[in-house]
Design a protein around this motif. Structure first.
Motif: not given
Length: 996
Positions: A798-818
């Motif tokens: 999906d298009n939602e933001v995803y964070y790494d559980y351990f580092t809080y890095n932003v892993v994805a924040s854009g287009k679904a299907g990526k």
């Protein structure tokens, strides 16, 4: 448990003795496919497949089944009629009663029986104690609710060729078009076909018939040679024209290996083709290895050549990517496409096979595939019993699991300890060995909750006894575990050693509680104890007797922290056909084993569950019983595991789709042996398996008797530290796991969810089965299952933001299907947090779940991409009793409102906590608080200058300040900003608000 590899002298001698005494072929060291039937070696499977081949290759085929229109009647949501089966060219017919029930839930049920045969009407082939009617008691074991008829259902259209019934909830717009000749049903939603019965004409009910001995062929003189040739040519012509489903060679008896199955009732299989119109993906029917999205089974590139088989069997060291049967069976299949999910539940406990094919359906004959859609055609056939199918028209995956749960029950609410880590091997050799493992887990700071004992703890394989030399003080062992908040599980199997001076077997015989052979005598087979008898758990008196054996005074050495493992309950019979029980054995009511085989393990599991609930008057604690064999409904009783896997990367990889399949099929309390049962995993494999196992709903390490000791503290560094981290991660998230289990208990929701379930409109996610979401936490996991792999590709649905559980890095924040690639060195599990969620955890390391039960909570809030809204939940009760059924629980809903800048906690059910009479546990739990809230993705303009926030207890206990620590984003590292609200102090069970 099975023997494999270099056996010790003791085991080699033991099995050699069994072979010598009984002529038994002992269990092989690895599964050999020829030990188990292929379709061509199963008479009814071969006949039904041959019928399909004949029908689908014959343009002029017309199904011989039709409804007698004048027999039909519709009343109070149920249509009843007689289906006539034309059995020969003379027009002779067999009458098959049909019932189509439309249920209030929107589920439909189609049942086809056979008119009952009167006693003495036709003599059977030989004197048999088996019943003559079709087995019709699966419902009483499997179905627990949801059968109320929809009295608002109505006939919308009827003529001489068909009948249309509108049914279901007002908004559902379901209809069933029942066609008379040939018989078929088209189930529609919103006017669009979803599921079709007998669309291909493969309906097959092998009607009852007497055995007719064919006369011997007479010798004729040579003058009749010409006539003989004409007869032969005529017979050959008739054979070519005859449907291939009528092969009589296995009607009356059937051999496989050295075993012959007598068939006193003759052929009686039921088969039906079920088409999922416009659906390319189908899921479910566990348990098998292979992908979650089921493969086609008629050969070709990437396909299987055998049908999926559902016949519970002891398939040790099973092979991967195969439709072979395994230990349990749930005949629940779901089909999914964008905008629609539908499903069927085939209620039949006999051996069952399912063929799957796919084909393009063009909108018109000139379209040349343009605008065509793929439909999935399934062909189901069972050896005996009724044709009994439930139809679910969705439209969402959650609708399917909820309606299935309404029928068969939802997962039992487990004890909290059962969600922790379980340490097992075949076998811990003594009570001192058990206590030593317990001490060393503490020494190396590795939390666990349960240690297990396999068959060697008994006195010579006699269950309910202890080996007096190795387990001299089981009570002392149990007390040490109890002092650390830990539990003991002992194995109890259904085979009872046939030996003198063993009261259990003496009572089994004297009370007539054992399974019988075809002649009505007690059945004797071979399993771990050698000569054995099997409890018939279908018999009410047997279940009540079984319960007496678990009383503390009877099972001496057991304690309140002793629980049970039911293994070998398929049942496994070493000298039986396909390592199981002969099909012509007899159970309670003189039903043949063939009728109830797939139910057998569930009835034994049920008997043990009942026994633990009644072992002490007034105890009223939730039992824990693990089973290997299972059927639809087993989820109401306990947990399962995927059986005797192997210490190979492929088995780690396939454990994930296997567990996902269990979850969507209504039995989510599932796991696989961490590390692999057979063999010796290297340290990298074992470490990766612990990381994956930390996200199995049932988390147990287990090993074969010949495997090297592999308790997690034996690996050395850096592996010890990494495995300990995986264990602590599991324990910190136990509040979220327990909440997910509660949701599964309430409405059948899976605990771990595949992408098609969570994102039903993201088509690229439909075949993905190596990553999953946990409960409603937004946690997305993709364990590493390949050797030497240090990155992981994760599909973002999906298009939602995803964070790494351990580092809080932003892993994805854009287009679904990526697909994103994340670092995954050995010490790191790929675990992401989806924005828009709030989930609970506990951050103080403890040795067991029981020692953390009064700890305060941490809430993790992941700010969504648009910053507007996030929510989550927490369910908690005493984790042990049934007091939650009397309202003794806390069920909270947490909400972040980005516009109002608030975080609130409210009762999820809108209960006024003052209206609940608080018991001892609930009163004490008022002192458990929210310690801190971690806000990942905290906006700097909102949080950057804050040093404290207001906390308001809305139950009238006042307001106070809580400190805030804000950490700005690290753009170079890709880390999101985050804030920590410290010492929140609000009671976890009260209504409160944090004002930003």
């Amino acid at each position: 448990m099975h023997l494999s590899g270099p056996l010790s002298g003791r085991w080699t001698a033991y099995l050699g003795l069994i072979s010598t005494l009984s002529g038994v072929i002992t269990p092989a060291v690895a599964v050999k496919e020829h030990d188990f039937k292929k379709c061509a070696q199963s008479g009814f499977c071969s006949r039904n497949r041959a019928l399909a081949d004949h029908v689908l290759s014959t343009n002029s085929w017309s199904s011989p089944y039709s409804i007698l229109p004048e027999s039909g009647s519709f009343k109070d949501g149920q249509y009843q009629a007689v289906v006539l089966k034309t059995v020969n060219d003379n027009g002779d017919t067999v009458r098959l009663p049909l019932t189509v029930s439309f249920l209030e839930s929107g589920t439909a049920r189609v049942t086809i029986d056979e008119e009952k045969r009167q006693k003495g009407e036709i003599e059977l082939r030989h004197d048999s104690k088996a019943r003559k009617e079709r087995y019709n008691e699966a419902e009483k074991w499997v179905i627990v609710g949801g059968l109320t008829l929809d009295k608002e259902a109505k006939v919308d259209f009827e003529d001489k060729s068909q009948l249309t019934v509108k049914y279901g909830p007002t908004s559902s717009n379901f209809e069933a078009v029942i066609k008379f000749a040939p018989f078929g049903i088209d189930f529609k939603r919103d006017g669009v076909s979803q599921i079709k019965f007998n669309d291909q004409g493969l309906l097959n009910v092998e009607h009852w018939r007497p055995k007719i001995e064919k006369p011997a062929v007479e010798n004729k003189d040579t003058s009749e040679g010409e006539q003989n040739q004409e007869d032969k040519e005529e017979e050959k012509k008739e054979e070519e024209e005859e449907p291939k489903g009528e092969d009589e060679s296995t009607w009356w008896d059937e051999s496989f290996g050295s075993n012959t199955d007598s068939k006193p009732r003759g052929p009686e299989s039921v088969g039906l083709d079920i088409t999922f119109s416009g659906f390319e993906h189908v899921y479910g029917i566990p348990s098998h290895t292979g992908p979650l999205s089921l493969k086609t089974t008629r050969g070709g590139d990437g396909s299987y050549s055998e049908p999926y088989r559902l016949y519970n069997a002891d398939v040790f060291e099973y092979i991967l990517d195969s439709p072979m049967t395994l230990y349990g069976s749930i005949p629940f299949m779901q089909a999914h496409r964008k905008g629609s999910s539908v499903g069927v539940f085939w209620l039949n406990a006999a051996e069952t096979w399912v063929d799957i094919t796919k084909g393009k359906d063009s909108k018109n004959p000139l379209s040349l595939g343009i605008g065509s859609k793929t439909s999935t055609h399934t062909h189901w056939f069972s050896e005996s019993g009724l044709l009994d199918v439930f139809v679910f028209l969705g439209p969402t995956p959650k609708d399917l699991t909820a309606k299935y749960g309404e029928l068969t029950g939802t997962t039992t609410m487990p004890q909290e300890f059962a969600l922790g880590y379980h340490q097992c091997r075949w076998n811990y050799v003594s009570d001192e060995d058990v206590k030593d493992v317990d001490r060393k887990m503490d020494k190396f700071k590795m939390p666990y909750d349960v240690i297990w004992l396999d068959i060697e703890y008994t006195d010579d394989k006699k269950y309910f006894t202890w080996d007096e030399h190795s387990f001299r003080d089981p009570i002392g062992m149990g007390k040490q575990l109890e002092s650390h908040g830990r539990q003991l599980v002992t194995i109890i199997d259904p085979h009872i050693k046939n030996t003198d001076n063993y009261p259990v077997v003496a009572e089994l015989k004297s009370k007539d509680l054992a399974v019988k052979n075809k002649d009505g005598n007690i059945f004797e087979g071979w399993c771990w104890p050698g000569s054995s008898h099997w409890i018939d758990a279908f018999k009410p008196a047997a279940r009540e007797w079984w319960a007496t054996l678990f009383k503390y005074a009877s099972f001496k050495g057991s304690m309140e922290n002793t629980w049970i493992w039911n293994d070998m309950n398929e049942p496994s019979v070493f000298n039986g056909p396909e390592t199981t029980m002969p099909k012509d054995n007899l159970h309670d009511g003189n039903w043949e084993h063939r009728d109830v085989h797939n139910l057998n393990g569930m009835t034994f599991h049920n008997a043990t569950h009942h026994a633990l609930k009644t072992r002490k008057p007034g105890e009223l604690r939730r039992p824990f019983v693990l089973t290997r064999a299972f059927f639809a409904g087993s989820q109401r009783i306990g947990a399962m595991w995927t059986g005797d896997n192997t210490a190979e990367w492929g088995h780690l990889k396939e454990s994930i789709p296997m567990i996902l399949s269990q979850n969507i099929a209504g039995f989510p309390f599932s796991g696989a042996d961490v590390g692999g049962f057979f063999g010796n995993p290297d340290k990298q494999l074992l470490t990766r398996w612990y990381q994956a196992g930390a996200f199995y709903p049932f988390f147990r390490g287990h090993a074969h008797i010949d495997a090297r000791r592999r308790e997690p503290y034996l690996m050395g560094e850096p592996y010890n530290t990494i495995i300990a981290g995986a264990l602590r991660l599991r324990y910190s998230l136990l509040p979220s796991w327990y909440t997910a289990f509660h949701q599964a208990h309430v409405d059948g929701t899976p605990i771990v969810k595949p992408l098609y379930y969570t994102h039903p409109d993201e088509e690229a996610g439909f075949p993905i089965d190596n990553q999953f979401f946990v409960g409603n936490t937004g946690l997305l996991v993709k364990p590493v299952t390949e050797e030497n792999k240090e990155t992981q590709d994760i599909f973002i649905p999906d298009n939602e933001v995803y964070y790494d559980y351990f580092t809080y890095n932003v892993v994805a924040s854009g287009k679904a299907g990526k697909t994103v690639t994340v670092a995954a060195p050995l010490e790191k599990l790929p675990l992401l947090m989806r924005g828009g969620h709030i989930f609970p955890r506990r951050d103080i390391p403890r040795r067991s779940s029981q020692l953390q039960k009064w700890d305060d909570y941490t809430l993790v809030l992941t700010i969504p991409k648009d910053g507007k809204h996030a929510e989550g939940e927490l369910y908690v009760d005493d984790g042990d009793s049934y007091d939650f059924e009397q309202g003794q629980y806390i069920n909270r809903r947490f909400v972040y409102d980005g516009a109002a800048k608030t975080i609130t906690s409210v009762d999820k059910e809108g209960r006024d906590t003052k209206s609940v009479k608080q018991g001892e546990w609930l009163k004490k739990y008022n002192g458990v608080r929210v310690d801190k809230i971690v806000v990942v993705g905290a906006e700097e303009k909102v949080w950057g200058k804050k040093t404290e926030v207001d906390v308001v207890d809305e139950s009238g206990k006042g307001a106070w300040k809580a400190k805030v620590e804000f950490t700005p984003a690290d753009k170079a590292a890709g880390r999101a900003s985050f804030a920590v609200i410290k010492r929140v102090g609000a009671s976890i069970g009260s209504n409160w608000k944090v004002e930003l």
